[in-house]
Scaffold this motif. Structure first.
Motif, mmCIF file in Angstrom:
data_model
loop_
_atom_site.group_PDB
_atom_site.id
_atom_site.type_symbol
_atom_site.label_atom_id
_atom_site.label_comp_id
_atom_site.label_asym_id
_atom_site.label_seq_id
_atom_site.Cartn_x
_atom_site.Cartn_y
_atom_site.Cartn_z
ATOM 1 N N GLY A 14 31.049 -3.972 -8.625
ATOM 2 C CA GLY A 14 30.291 -5.183 -8.349
ATOM 3 C C GLY A 14 31.118 -6.399 -7.985
ATOM 4 O O GLY A 14 30.560 -7.474 -7.774
ATOM 5 N N THR A 15 32.430 -6.247 -7.898
ATOM 6 C CA THR A 15 33.283 -7.385 -7.541
ATOM 7 C C THR A 15 33.686 -7.305 -6.075
ATOM 8 O O THR A 15 33.640 -6.242 -5.460
ATOM 9 C CB THR A 15 34.544 -7.435 -8.409
ATOM 10 O OG1 THR A 15 35.340 -6.251 -8.162
ATOM 11 C CG2 THR A 15 34.187 -7.506 -9.881
ATOM 12 N N ARG A 16 34.090 -8.446 -5.548
ATOM 13 C CA ARG A 16 34.587 -8.532 -4.181
ATOM 14 C C ARG A 16 36.002 -9.090 -4.205
ATOM 15 O O ARG A 16 36.345 -9.897 -5.078
ATOM 16 C CB ARG A 16 33.663 -9.410 -3.334
ATOM 17 C CG ARG A 16 32.341 -8.748 -2.996
ATOM 18 C CD ARG A 16 31.346 -9.707 -2.378
ATOM 19 N NE ARG A 16 30.795 -10.611 -3.389
ATOM 20 C CZ ARG A 16 29.879 -11.543 -3.146
ATOM 21 N NH1 ARG A 16 29.442 -11.729 -1.914
ATOM 22 N NH2 ARG A 16 29.418 -12.302 -4.113
ATOM 23 N N PRO A 17 36.839 -8.701 -3.257
ATOM 24 C CA PRO A 17 38.242 -9.110 -3.313
ATOM 25 C C PRO A 17 38.449 -10.566 -2.918
ATOM 26 O O PRO A 17 37.664 -11.126 -2.147
ATOM 27 C CB PRO A 17 38.907 -8.179 -2.292
ATOM 28 C CG PRO A 17 37.828 -7.887 -1.306
ATOM 29 C CD PRO A 17 36.559 -7.811 -2.115
ATOM 30 N N PRO A 18 39.504 -11.187 -3.442
ATOM 31 C CA PRO A 18 39.899 -12.492 -2.915
ATOM 32 C C PRO A 18 40.383 -12.340 -1.476
ATOM 33 O O PRO A 18 40.840 -11.261 -1.079
ATOM 34 C CB PRO A 18 41.040 -12.926 -3.847
ATOM 35 C CG PRO A 18 41.563 -11.651 -4.427
ATOM 36 C CD PRO A 18 40.405 -10.706 -4.494
ATOM 37 N N LEU A 19 40.284 -13.422 -0.707
ATOM 38 C CA LEU A 19 40.628 -13.366 0.713
ATOM 39 C C LEU A 19 41.808 -14.268 1.016
ATOM 40 O O LEU A 19 41.829 -15.436 0.625
ATOM 41 C CB LEU A 19 39.434 -13.807 1.562
ATOM 42 C CG LEU A 19 39.699 -13.947 3.072
ATOM 43 C CD1 LEU A 19 39.979 -12.579 3.698
ATOM 44 C CD2 LEU A 19 38.528 -14.628 3.769
ATOM 45 N N LEU A 20 42.770 -13.723 1.750
ATOM 46 C CA LEU A 20 43.860 -14.510 2.315
ATOM 47 C C LEU A 20 43.634 -14.605 3.820
ATOM 48 O O LEU A 20 43.627 -13.582 4.511
ATOM 49 C CB LEU A 20 45.220 -13.864 2.042
ATOM 50 C CG LEU A 20 45.581 -13.571 0.586
ATOM 51 C CD1 LEU A 20 47.005 -13.033 0.506
ATOM 52 C CD2 LEU A 20 45.418 -14.806 -0.274
ATOM 53 N N VAL A 21 43.421 -15.817 4.314
ATOM 54 C CA VAL A 21 43.309 -16.045 5.754
ATOM 55 C C VAL A 21 44.678 -16.474 6.259
ATOM 56 O O VAL A 21 45.248 -17.466 5.778
ATOM 57 C CB VAL A 21 42.263 -17.129 6.063
ATOM 58 C CG1 VAL A 21 42.341 -17.553 7.529
ATOM 59 C CG2 VAL A 21 40.866 -16.610 5.747
ATOM 60 N N ASN A 22 45.212 -15.730 7.214
ATOM 61 C CA ASN A 22 46.534 -16.044 7.751
ATOM 62 C C ASN A 22 46.400 -16.716 9.113
ATOM 63 O O ASN A 22 45.748 -16.190 10.025
ATOM 64 C CB ASN A 22 47.371 -14.773 7.902
ATOM 65 C CG ASN A 22 48.790 -15.087 8.341
ATOM 66 O OD1 ASN A 22 49.576 -15.632 7.566
ATOM 67 N ND2 ASN A 22 49.131 -14.772 9.575
ATOM 68 N N GLY A 38 29.306 -10.494 2.731
ATOM 69 C CA GLY A 38 29.480 -9.905 1.409
ATOM 70 C C GLY A 38 30.780 -9.154 1.247
ATOM 71 O O GLY A 38 30.932 -8.354 0.320
ATOM 72 N N GLU A 39 31.755 -9.431 2.115
ATOM 73 C CA GLU A 39 33.025 -8.692 2.100
ATOM 74 C C GLU A 39 34.015 -9.242 1.071
ATOM 75 O O GLU A 39 34.849 -8.497 0.567
ATOM 76 C CB GLU A 39 33.673 -8.759 3.484
ATOM 77 C CG GLU A 39 32.937 -7.993 4.564
ATOM 78 C CD GLU A 39 33.645 -6.704 4.917
ATOM 79 O OE1 GLU A 39 34.521 -6.257 4.158
ATOM 80 O OE2 GLU A 39 33.303 -6.129 5.965
#
Length: 324
Positions: free
Chosen positions: A82-90, A159-160
């Motif tokens: 039920g969790t979603r990953p943290p996002l790194l935008v480069n 929802g990614e």
């Protein structure tokens, strides 16, 4: 040249085929050659490597932004249900270069540790035609910032990724985009600037004549466009930054001198914004030494762990983040 069994092209030199992954020294007069090196086996299980997916997202002013998404990949671990990953935008450097799809183990450092990684080819990037390339003319600090934010928001809407754990990072011009995104927009919860620009006006005054023409196309002629340079410089808009920032800088950087980071760090500390700063002796614009690259990645990992409340995947030394 001839077709190799795997469909690639092999080079024929002096009548003998050589490996497609060979580095050669060739005498163009005689055809004699010397094989200098060949690619060795990758010392990483392919299961730990994330396959990128190329995506497009709607951005501001009816534009489209291109990006490459790397999802988390680690066969030994799975995220809690039920969790979603943290996002790194480069945000890539240049700023008119582009993200590259070749193997970059630094990207997989993050995806193997549970992060989603989005490499954004914001407007102005090469490889998408003239109109796309020209989108950044006179708009540096606007188009790139909007596109990075739009891409992050789109992944949240799909929802990614975790909407509360969005970070932006970049080096050089990408460091500038990182700081501008934190100063002028409200999308990201943290930022990491590798030898990034904080004051466009100072850079315009200090840069050599060849690069000065580059900035004229990206921002405007200086000093005639001085108000624009100041208006788009994060250093003059520190009040807009409320999220934690990590700065990583080479002490011998002559392209973006250390004072660009140091003035920004001092201003953020004075404003009470959580900030961390690491400088590396003997490093210039773009880190070269393996120990520096590793130290920078581990500092960044500790930074995200503290900011996002994560448990580090490795036993990395804790980074001191003032004011956090």
């Amino acid at each position: 040249m001839r077709a190799a069994p795997d469909g690639r092209t092999a080079l024929m030199v002096a009548g003998a085929p050589t490996r497609p992954d060979a580095l050669l020294r060739v005498d163009l007069h005689t055809g004699a050659h010397q094989e200098l090196a060949t690619a060795g086996p990758l010392p990483v299980d392919a299961a730990y490597l994330s396959e990128p997916e190329t995506l497009t997202f709607p951005s501001t002013e009816g534009r489209t932004v291109h990006a490459h998404l790397y999802r988390p990949a680690n066969p030994d671990h799975a995220a809690p249900e039920g969790t979603r990953p943290p996002l790194l935008v480069n945000a890539h450097g240049g700023p008119t270069s582009s993200a590259r799809l070749g193997l970059d183990l630094k990207i997989h450092y993050w995806t193997s540790r549970g992060f989603a990684y989005l490499d954004v080819d914001y407007g102005g990037s090469g490889g998408y035609g003239r109109a796309y390339r020209q989108a950044l003319e006179g708009r540096w600090g606007e188009v790139d910032v909007d596109d990075c934010g739009a891409a992050a928001r789109a992944l949240v809407a799909r929802g990614e990724v975790d909407p509360d754990r969005l970070a932006i990072r970049g080096g050089s011009a990408g460091g500038y985009t990182t700081l501008a995104a934190l100063a002028f927009r409200d999308v990201f919860h943290a930022g990491v600037s590798y030898y990034g620009v904080s004051d466009l006006e100072m850079l315009a005054q200090e840069t050599h004549k060849f690069e000065s023409r580059y900035f004229e196309g990206l921002v405007g002629p200086y000093p005639e466009a001085q108000p624009i340079y100041r208006a788009r410089s994060p250093l003059h808009h520190v009040s807009g930054i409320t999220r934690p920032v990590l700065f990583l800088q080479g002490e011998d950087d002559a392209v973006v001198p250390p004072n660009q980071a140091e003035m920004m760090v001092d201003a953020l500390r004075a404003a009470g914004v959580p900030v961390a700063y690491l400088s590396f002796e003997g490093e210039a614009h773009g880190f070269r030494r393996a120990d520096t690259i590793r130290a920078a990645l581990e500092a960044e990992a500790s930074f995200y762990a503290q900011v996002f409340g994560l448990e580090p995947a490795d036993a990395v030394a804790p980074l001191r983040v003032d004011g956090l």
